[in-house]
Design an enzyme around this catalytic site. Structure first.
Site, PDB file in Angstrom:
ATOM      1  N   ARG A   1     112.596 159.026 114.458  1.00 22.06           N
ATOM      2  CA  ARG A   1     112.498 160.426 113.189  1.00 22.06           C
ATOM      3  C   ARG A   1     113.444 160.921 113.036  1.00 22.06           C
ATOM      4  O   ARG A   1     113.759 161.593 114.347  1.00 22.06           O
ATOM      5  CB  ARG A   1     111.325 160.071 112.735  1.00 22.06           C
ATOM      6  CG  ARG A   1     110.042 159.300 113.388  1.00 22.06           C
ATOM      7  CD  ARG A   1     108.847 159.478 112.223  1.00 22.06           C
ATOM      8  NE  ARG A   1     108.601 160.326 112.648  1.00 22.06           N
ATOM      9  CZ  ARG A   1     106.771 160.617 112.994  1.00 22.06           C
ATOM     10  NH1 ARG A   1     106.202 160.096 111.656  1.00 22.06           N
ATOM     11  NH2 ARG A   1     106.549 161.940 113.436  1.00 22.06           N
TER      12      ARG A   1
ATOM     13  N   GLY B   1      98.502 167.316 117.613  1.00 22.71           N
ATOM     14  CA  GLY B   1      99.367 167.560 118.528  1.00 22.71           C
ATOM     15  C   GLY B   1     100.202 165.913 117.894  1.00 22.71           C
ATOM     16  O   GLY B   1      99.395 164.786 118.558  1.00 22.71           O
TER      17      GLY B   1
ATOM     18  N   ARG C   1     104.024 170.822 110.760  1.00 19.72           N
ATOM     19  CA  ARG C   1     103.869 171.285 109.589  1.00 19.72           C
ATOM     20  C   ARG C   1     102.871 172.118 109.843  1.00 19.72           C
ATOM     21  O   ARG C   1     102.436 172.916 110.397  1.00 19.72           O
ATOM     22  CB  ARG C   1     102.450 169.789 110.169  1.00 19.72           C
ATOM     23  CG  ARG C   1     103.368 168.578 110.787  1.00 19.72           C
ATOM     24  CD  ARG C   1     102.935 168.006 112.254  1.00 19.72           C
ATOM     25  NE  ARG C   1     104.109 166.682 112.909  1.00 19.72           N
ATOM     26  CZ  ARG C   1     103.780 165.662 112.981  1.00 19.72           C
ATOM     27  NH1 ARG C   1     102.393 165.034 112.084  1.00 19.72           N
ATOM     28  NH2 ARG C   1     104.402 165.316 113.378  1.00 19.72           N
TER      29      ARG C   1
ATOM     30  N   ASP D   1      98.085 168.614 109.244  1.00 22.52           N
ATOM     31  CA  ASP D   1      98.960 167.740 110.598  1.00 22.52           C
ATOM     32  C   ASP D   1      99.631 166.908 109.348  1.00 22.52           C
ATOM     33  O   ASP D   1     100.583 166.779 110.681  1.00 22.52           O
ATOM     34  CB  ASP D   1      97.887 167.092 111.787  1.00 22.52           C
ATOM     35  CG  ASP D   1      96.974 166.127 111.351  1.00 22.52           C
ATOM     36  OD1 ASP D   1      96.190 165.934 110.211  1.00 22.52           O
ATOM     37  OD2 ASP D   1      97.122 164.799 111.491  1.00 22.52           O
ATOM     38  N   ASN D   2      99.611 166.788 109.060  1.00 25.20           N
ATOM     39  CA  ASN D   2     100.847 165.398 108.097  1.00 25.20           C
ATOM     40  C   ASN D   2     101.492 166.075 106.663  1.00 25.20           C
ATOM     41  O   ASN D   2     101.791 164.794 106.353  1.00 25.20           O
ATOM     42  CB  ASN D   2     100.187 164.069 107.768  1.00 25.20           C
ATOM     43  CG  ASN D   2      99.611 163.170 109.019  1.00 25.20           C
ATOM     44  OD1 ASN D   2      99.740 163.645 110.058  1.00 25.20           O
ATOM     45  ND2 ASN D   2      98.508 162.473 108.436  1.00 25.20           N
TER      46      ASN D   2
ATOM     47  N   ASP E   1      96.622 155.421 122.841  1.00 26.07           N
ATOM     48  CA  ASP E   1      97.365 154.750 124.366  1.00 26.07           C
ATOM     49  C   ASP E   1      99.021 155.447 124.081  1.00 26.07           C
ATOM     50  O   ASP E   1      99.862 155.261 124.872  1.00 26.07           O
ATOM     51  CB  ASP E   1      97.202 153.762 124.055  1.00 26.07           C
ATOM     52  CG  ASP E   1      97.446 153.039 122.889  1.00 26.07           C
ATOM     53  OD1 ASP E   1      98.557 153.915 121.886  1.00 26.07           O
ATOM     54  OD2 ASP E   1      97.495 151.580 122.463  1.00 26.07           O
TER      55      ASP E   1
ATOM     56  N   GLY F   1     100.758 162.760 120.011  1.00 24.86           N
ATOM     57  CA  GLY F   1      99.978 162.387 120.640  1.00 24.86           C
ATOM     58  C   GLY F   1     100.930 160.583 121.394  1.00 24.86           C
ATOM     59  O   GLY F   1     100.192 160.173 122.275  1.00 24.86           O
ATOM     60  N   ARG F   2     102.138 161.045 120.801  1.00 23.47           N
ATOM     61  CA  ARG F   2     103.163 159.172 120.540  1.00 23.47           C
ATOM     62  C   ARG F   2     104.437 159.873 120.605  1.00 23.47           C
ATOM     63  O   ARG F   2     104.796 158.832 120.315  1.00 23.47           O
ATOM     64  CB  ARG F   2     102.128 158.502 120.221  1.00 23.47           C
ATOM     65  CG  ARG F   2     101.949 158.417 118.180  1.00 23.47           C
ATOM     66  CD  ARG F   2     100.751 157.536 118.250  1.00 23.47           C
ATOM     67  NE  ARG F   2     100.811 157.361 116.886  1.00 23.47           N
ATOM     68  CZ  ARG F   2     100.317 156.201 116.240  1.00 23.47           C
ATOM     69  NH1 ARG F   2     101.021 154.814 116.801  1.00 23.47           N
ATOM     70  NH2 ARG F   2      99.807 156.111 114.966  1.00 23.47           N
TER      71      ARG F   2
HETATM   72  P1  AMP Z   1      97.949 160.327 112.583  1.00 23.81           P
HETATM   73  O1  AMP Z   1      96.979 160.306 111.655  1.00 23.81           O
HETATM   74  O2  AMP Z   1      98.780 158.907 112.743  1.00 23.81           O
HETATM   75  O3  AMP Z   1      99.172 161.442 111.855  1.00 23.81           O
HETATM   76  O4  AMP Z   1      97.659 160.998 113.633  1.00 23.81           O
HETATM   77  C1  AMP Z   1      97.017 162.048 114.218  1.00 23.81           C
HETATM   78  C2  AMP Z   1      96.962 162.153 115.406  1.00 23.81           C
HETATM   79  O5  AMP Z   1      96.432 161.319 116.343  1.00 23.81           O
HETATM   80  C3  AMP Z   1      98.177 162.835 115.759  1.00 23.81           C
HETATM   81  O6  AMP Z   1      97.847 164.189 116.800  1.00 23.81           O
HETATM   82  C4  AMP Z   1      98.789 161.769 116.338  1.00 23.81           C
HETATM   83  O7  AMP Z   1      99.482 161.831 117.728  1.00 23.81           O
HETATM   84  C5  AMP Z   1      97.906 160.775 117.048  1.00 23.81           C
HETATM   85  N1  AMP Z   1      97.232 159.956 117.424  1.00 23.81           N
HETATM   86  C6  AMP Z   1      97.555 158.788 116.761  1.00 23.81           C
HETATM   87  N2  AMP Z   1      97.834 157.480 117.404  1.00 23.81           N
HETATM   88  C7  AMP Z   1      97.963 157.594 118.096  1.00 23.81           C
HETATM   89  C8  AMP Z   1      97.483 156.563 119.769  1.00 23.81           C
HETATM   90  N3  AMP Z   1      97.917 155.051 119.334  1.00 23.81           N
HETATM   91  N4  AMP Z   1      97.863 157.555 121.519  1.00 23.81           N
HETATM   92  C9  AMP Z   1      98.132 158.474 121.252  1.00 23.81           C
HETATM   93  N5  AMP Z   1      97.717 159.735 120.246  1.00 23.81           N
HETATM   94  C10 AMP Z   1      97.644 159.017 118.951  1.00 23.81           C
HETATM   95 MG    MG Z   2     100.329 162.394 111.846  1.00 24.62          MG
END
Ligand code: AMP
Ligand code: MG
Length: 498
Positions: free
Chosen positions: A185, A100, A192, A261-262, A134, A102-103
């Site tokens: 963005r 989800g 996704r 998820d990407n 975070d 997360g940030r």
């Molecule tokens: P990503 O690999 O960047 O596509 O992220 C995978 C998942 O990790 C997604 O759900 C992001 O929202 C979460 N995520 C990545 N970095 C952070 C962060 N610093 N704080 C909270 N969630 C994160």
């Molecule tokens: Mg992602």
């Protein structure tokens, strides 16, 4: 960029944003409504005029405090309805369960002449989906995402766009302590493949159905007329994904984290992390330092994209009905990918027609690149400058090859092929320069801009933006930016930390 939106919203400012809300009108199980966390003492790092114009925002607002307040998440436009969306996904081939935003916070969507455009802050604080994170993003990764979004748009490759990067001195701990930034963005949708998987793996067919109908009605209304719209959705997403990866392969773009998820349901490039552009050609190059097994290496991208489409097909199965129908929708991947590759490679080689023996010409070209580790971008760009009947312009190309015999042999084949279609030097060069970029976002260029930005000099980020928005233009004053890195920094593996 066409200044199309401005007349529609003459008084538009970040204060007066004409947000409407489609995603936020879905049932509450799809997201959590919450505000971004404030970003202390924010400042503008860079903003994209062409992205702004797409949503009818006049770039003169970039300098205003309201702009920085709005896109740091500190004082949102009154019509914003911020939310974090839930999704799940397969990461590196394994089911990862719930992920989800997360940030990230979706603010709402703007109606543009070319359809809806959603605006989303990334790095804007914790949400219920942050898990151990975070909620922040560092300046380094935000600049990389911002520049690459806009560079891909400049290359004509489907992508999320980036409006701006807002920085702050807020410390953020990664391998070292860095500072925070928020990147805004824009995309018609941030749904996704993993958004569908989320409901499938919870046996929640009602929500699956709601989401599929939402995506079809909003983004693929023509599919409503099909006998099985869900099968048609899978086929369309598969086709777009195949085309997207063909675009990636032909500019040497490596995504680095092609987890489900990407992967965008609209087939646009999304979530720029440890991406890279191929420099010294190596088909097995892995750009993501954490991708030990090379699952997302350059030469694996088509296969992994296909794998992801299968994961989407699995998730849509309860709506599609039968495995056979899902499989028949997925079957288009190979032909769509191969045809798109062939179309793009023919254009890159300046060939107007397609001949049965072209496969051999292309294969031997890749073998030559692999053997010589020539710079991928410059190879095509310099190839456009050669003449059919004379070697006077071959020098730039030769410089890319430490050893010339292989090149000369391949050029002989290529020239023979050009003669066959009576190719004219000037017209071919113009056509090739219009599809073989001179400028791509090389890691060392991004790194220099990032280091300057870390000491509050944003000039290099802004300079790269203007160069990369016009990657096919000669821009002789920027010749240095077309060069590969002098040391081996080019094909660096980039850390996943962001
Ligand atoms: P990503 O690999 O960047 O596509 O992220 C995978 C998942 O990790 C997604 O759900 C992001 O929202 C979460 N995520 C990545 N970095 C952070 C962060 N610093 N704080 C909270 N969630 C994160
Ligand atoms: Mg992602």
């Amino acid at each position: 960029m066409k200044n199309s939106g401005i007349s529609a919203f003459p008084a538009l400012s970040p204060e007066n944003f004409p947000f409407v809300h489609s995603f936020a009108n879905l049932p509450e199980s799809f997201y959590t409504r919450l505000n971004p966390e404030p970003l202390p003492s924010p400042y503008l790092v860079c903003a994209s005029d062409s992205a702004a114009l797409l949503i009818g925002l006049d770039p003169s607002v970039f300098a205003k405090a309201e702009f920085i307040d709005a896109f740091s998440g500190n004082r949102l436009p009154p019509q914003a309805l911020p939310l974090a969306a839930v999704y799940s996904g397969h990461q590196f081939g394994e089911w990862a369960g719930q992920l989800g935003d997360g940030r990230a916070h979706l603010l709402g969507e703007v109606q543009t002449e070319s359809g809806p455009m959603e605006l989303q802050l990334k790095g804007s604080g914790q949400t219920p989906y942050s898990r151990m994170g975070d909620g922040r993003a560092v300046l380094r990764s935000s600049i990389r995402e911002f520049l690459c979004c806009e560079a891909m748009a400049g290359l004509g490759i489907p992508t999320t766009r980036a409006l701006c990067v807002i920085g702050s001195d807020l410390p953020v701990a990664r391998e070292t302590v860095e500072t925070a930034a928020v990147v805004t963005r824009m995309a018609p949708s941030f749904v996704r493949f993993g958004s569908f998987e989320h409901w499938y793996y919870r046996d929640r067919n009602d929500e699956l159905n709601v989401l599929a109908d939402f995506v079809i009605n909003r983004h693929y209304p023509q599919l409503r007329e099909q006998t099985n719209p869900y099968q048609a959705l899978l086929a369309e997403a598969t086709k777009r994904t195949a085309h997207l990866v063909a675009h990636w392969q032909t500019v040497g773009f490596m995504h680095g984290v092609m987890n489900t998820d990407n992967m965008s349901i609209l087939g646009v490039t999304i979530d720029y992390g440890p991406f890279g552009f191929m420099e010294a050609f190596d088909s097995q190059h892995i750009c993501n330092h954490s991708d030990r097994l090379g699952r997302y290496a350059y030469n694996m991208q088509p296969q992994m994209a296909h794998w992801n489409c299968h994961a989407l097909g699995q998730a849509l199965l309860p709506l599609i009905g039968t495995v056979e129908d899902a499989q028949s929708a997925l079957a288009c991947f190979s032909t769509e990918f191969t045809n798109k590759m062939s179309e793009l490679l023919h254009a890159k080689l300046g060939l107007r027609s397609r001949q049965p023996e072209d496969g051999e010409l292309i294969e031997s070209m890749f073998a030559l690149l692999q053997a010589s580790r020539a710079d991928f971008t410059l190879f095509f760009r310099h190839l456009g400058g050669i003449k059919v009947e004379s070697a006077v312009n071959d020098e730039l190309l030769r410089k890319l090859f430490p050893e010339h015999a292989g090149l000369e042999a391949w050029l002989a084949l290529y020239r023979q092929r050009l003669r066959q279609e009576n190719s004219q030097d000037e017209a071919r060069m113009a056509a090739m320069n219009a599809c073989n970029p001179k400028y791509v976002l090389r890691n060392h260029m991004a790194q220099i801009a990032i280091e300057k930005a870390q000491s509050k000099d944003f000039s290099e980020v802004r300079k790269l933006l203007t160069i990369l928005q016009h990657p096919f233009d000669d821009q002789p004053e920027n010749n240095g930016y077309a060069e590969p890195s002098r040391d081996d920094a080019g094909n660096l593996e980039i850390s996943c930390s962001s």
